[in-house]
Write an enzyme that holds these catalytic residues in place. Structure first.
Site, short mmCIF file in Angstrom:
data_model
loop_
_atom_site.label_atom_id
_atom_site.label_comp_id
_atom_site.label_asym_id
_atom_site.label_seq_id
_atom_site.Cartn_x
_atom_site.Cartn_y
_atom_site.Cartn_z
N ARG A 1 0.61 -0.97 -0.30
CA ARG A 1 0.07 0.50 -0.16
C ARG A 1 0.89 1.06 -0.30
O ARG A 1 0.36 2.60 -0.09
CB ARG A 1 -1.08 -0.46 1.21
CG ARG A 1 -2.02 -0.96 1.37
CD ARG A 1 -2.76 -1.03 2.09
NE ARG A 1 -4.19 -2.03 2.43
CZ ARG A 1 -4.61 -2.15 2.71
NH1 ARG A 1 -4.94 -0.79 3.72
NH2 ARG A 1 -5.81 -3.17 3.28
N ASP B 1 -15.83 9.88 7.29
CA ASP B 1 -14.23 9.01 7.64
C ASP B 1 -13.53 9.31 7.86
O ASP B 1 -12.84 10.84 7.53
CB ASP B 1 -14.27 8.08 6.12
CG ASP B 1 -13.74 7.06 6.38
OD1 ASP B 1 -14.50 5.85 6.39
OD2 ASP B 1 -12.34 7.14 6.20
C1 LIG Z 1 -14.28 -1.28 5.92
S1 LIG Z 1 -14.62 0.11 5.30
C2 LIG Z 1 -16.29 -0.37 5.69
C3 LIG Z 1 -17.10 1.04 5.20
C4 LIG Z 1 -18.87 0.92 6.22
N1 LIG Z 1 -18.93 0.64 7.41
C5 LIG Z 1 -19.10 -0.67 5.52
O1 LIG Z 1 -19.22 -1.01 6.43
O2 LIG Z 1 -19.33 -1.06 4.61
C6 LIG Z 1 -13.69 0.87 6.79
C7 LIG Z 1 -14.14 2.44 7.41
O3 LIG Z 1 -13.72 2.75 8.72
C8 LIG Z 1 -12.65 3.89 8.23
N2 LIG Z 1 -11.64 4.21 9.61
C9 LIG Z 1 -10.56 4.14 10.21
N3 LIG Z 1 -10.46 4.03 11.07
C10 LIG Z 1 -10.85 5.13 11.04
C11 LIG Z 1 -11.47 6.15 12.22
N4 LIG Z 1 -10.01 6.39 13.08
N5 LIG Z 1 -11.59 7.11 12.34
C12 LIG Z 1 -12.19 7.05 11.36
N6 LIG Z 1 -12.96 6.39 10.13
C13 LIG Z 1 -11.71 5.31 10.65
C14 LIG Z 1 -11.95 3.72 7.18
O4 LIG Z 1 -11.05 4.56 6.37
C15 LIG Z 1 -13.02 2.36 6.00
O5 LIG Z 1 -13.43 3.95 5.29
#
Ligand SMILES: C[S@@+](CC[C@H](N)C(=O)[O-])C[C@H]1O[C@@H](n2cnc3c(N)ncnc32)[C@H](O)[C@@H]1O
Length: 293
Positions: free
Chosen positions: A52, A162
Site C-alpha cells: 500500500r 471517515d
Molecule cells: C471497511 S470500511 C467499512 C465501510 C462501511 N462502514 C461498510 O461497512 O461497508 C472501514 C472504514 O473505516 C474507516 N476508519 C478506520 N479507522 C477510522 C478512524 N479512526 N476514524 C474514522 N474512520 C476510520 C476507514 O477509513 C474505512 O473507510
C-alpha cells in the site's frame, strides 16, 4: 509525534523488493497507525503495508521505507501523514451491504424513530461512522426515501464521516462504476441513480441530487474530539472497529451511547460484537443494538 523511526541496522524484511523495508520500519508504521487511528495491525501485515505504501515512495522519489518513515516523522511530513493513513485504511464497502440492517431500519426502526422525532420538531439524525466511499450512507438515504414518502416535511439528515480524506471526497461526489450497483433491484437503480447529465463522466452513474442532499460528508477521525452534539436516532459503525483493540472499542462505544437518544439504534458489522465492551446496549439480533434508556 511520539513514534520514532527505528535504527538503521535492523533486519530487512524482504527478498527482492524494490524498496528496503525493515522490521523496525514496519513497527514504526504500525505504531503510528495505532496511535493516530486506533487500527492495530498486529505483527504480520508487512506485505500489506509494503504494497500500500510503495506507490507513495515512488511518488516522493524516496529510496527506502526508512527514508519514508523519517520523512513523515519530520517537520515536512505532516501532509504526507494524511496520505499514509489513507493508504493504510481498508475501505471495502458496497451498497446495501448486510442488507438486513437496511430492512430493519426501513421496516422497524424508522417507525419508532419517526414517532420520537415527531415530538422533537421532526428532527431525525443518522450517523454513518466510517462511511468509506459513501455506499453505506447512500443506502441509508435510499432506505429513508423509500420508507418516508413525506421525507421533505421532516428535518432529516445523515452525517457520513471517515478518516480517509479521499473516501470522503468520493462519497460527496456520489459517482460510481455501474458494476457497484450489481444485485440492486432495477427500480432502485432507476429511481435513485442517473447515468447521464452534467458532471457525470461517461460510463459512470451518479446518485440523484435528492438523495445526495440528505447527506453531509465530513472528514472525522473517530479517535479525535467530535464537533457534533447529536443526539442521533441511529448510528451505523460497521466493519470499522475490527482492527481496534478492546480498550479503544470500549471508549468508542461509550461515546456512541452518549450521542444516541435513549432507545436509539446501533448497527455494527457481522464480525463485530459488544461482549465485554459495553453494557449500555441491548442486542436485538443480527448485530443490531438498542441503547438502554
Ligand atoms: C471497511 S470500511 C467499512 C465501510 C462501511 N462502514 C461498510 O461497512 O461497508 C472501514 C472504514 O473505516 C474507516 N476508519 C478506520 N479507522 C477510522 C478512524 N479512526 N476514524 C474514522 N474512520 C476510520 C476507514 O477509513 C474505512 O473507510
Amino acid at each position: 509525534m511520539s513514534v520514532q523511526a527505528g535504527s538503521r541496522d535492523d533486519d530487512d524484511l524482504q527478498g527482492d523488493r524494490e524498496f528496503a523495508f525493515s522490521s523496525s520500519d514496519y513497527a514504526f508504521l504500525a505504531k503510528l497507525l495505532k496511535e493516530k487511528t486506533g487500527i492495530d495491525l498486529g505483527p504480520s501485515k508487512q506485505n500489506m503495508v509494503y504494497a500500500r505504501l510503495a506507490k507513495r515512495l515512488r511518488k516522493l522519489h524516496l529510496p527506502s521505507f526508512r527514508a519514508y518513515c523519517d520523512f513523515i516523522a519530520g517537520p515536512d511530513g505532516i501532509d504526507e501523514l494524511g496520505a499514509t493513513l489513507n493508504a493504510l485504511t481498508t475501505n471495502l464497502t458496497k451498497f446495501f451491504r448486510e442488507n438486513h440492517h437496511f430492512e430493519h431500519l426501513g421496516d422497524q426502526a424508522l417507525t419508532e424513530i419517526r414517532a420520537r422525532a415527531a415530538t422533537r420538531g421532526k428532527r431525525l439524525r443518522i450517523w454513518s461512522a466510517g462511511c468509506s466511499s459513501g455506499e453505506e450512507p447512500y443506502s441509508i438515504a435510499i432506505t429513508l426515501k423509500r420508507s418516508m414518502p413525506d421525507i421533505a416535511q421532516w428535518d432529516a439528515r445523515i452525517l457520513a464521516t471517515d478518516i480517509d480524506t479521499e473516501m470522503v471526497r468520493r462519497g460527496g461526489e456520489g459517482i460510481y462504476n455501474p458494476e457497484s450497483l450489481e444485485g440492486m433491484a432495477p427500480d432502485l437503480k432507476a429511481k435513485y441513480f442517473e447515468t447521464s447529465g452534467p458532471g457525470i463522466p461517461p460510463g459512470k452513474v451518479r446518485v440523484r441530487e435528492d438523495v445526495r442532499q440528505l447527506i453531509a460528508f465530513k472528514h472525522l477521525n473517530l479517535m479525535d474530539a467530535w464537533p457534533m452534539k447529536g443526539p442521533f436516532d441511529a448510528i451505523f459503525c460497521r466493519n470499522v472497529v475490527i482492527y481496534f483493540d478492546k480498550d479503544t472499542q470500549r471508549v468508542l462505544f461509550d461515546r456512541y451511547a452518549n450521542l444516541l437518544v435513549p432507545g436509539g439504534f446501533l448497527y455494527i458489522g457481522h464480525s463485530e460484537n459488544l461482549f465485554g465492551i459495553t453494557e449500555r446496549f441491548k442486542l436485538l439480533g443480527r448485530n443490531i443494538h438498542r441503547k438502554i434508556a
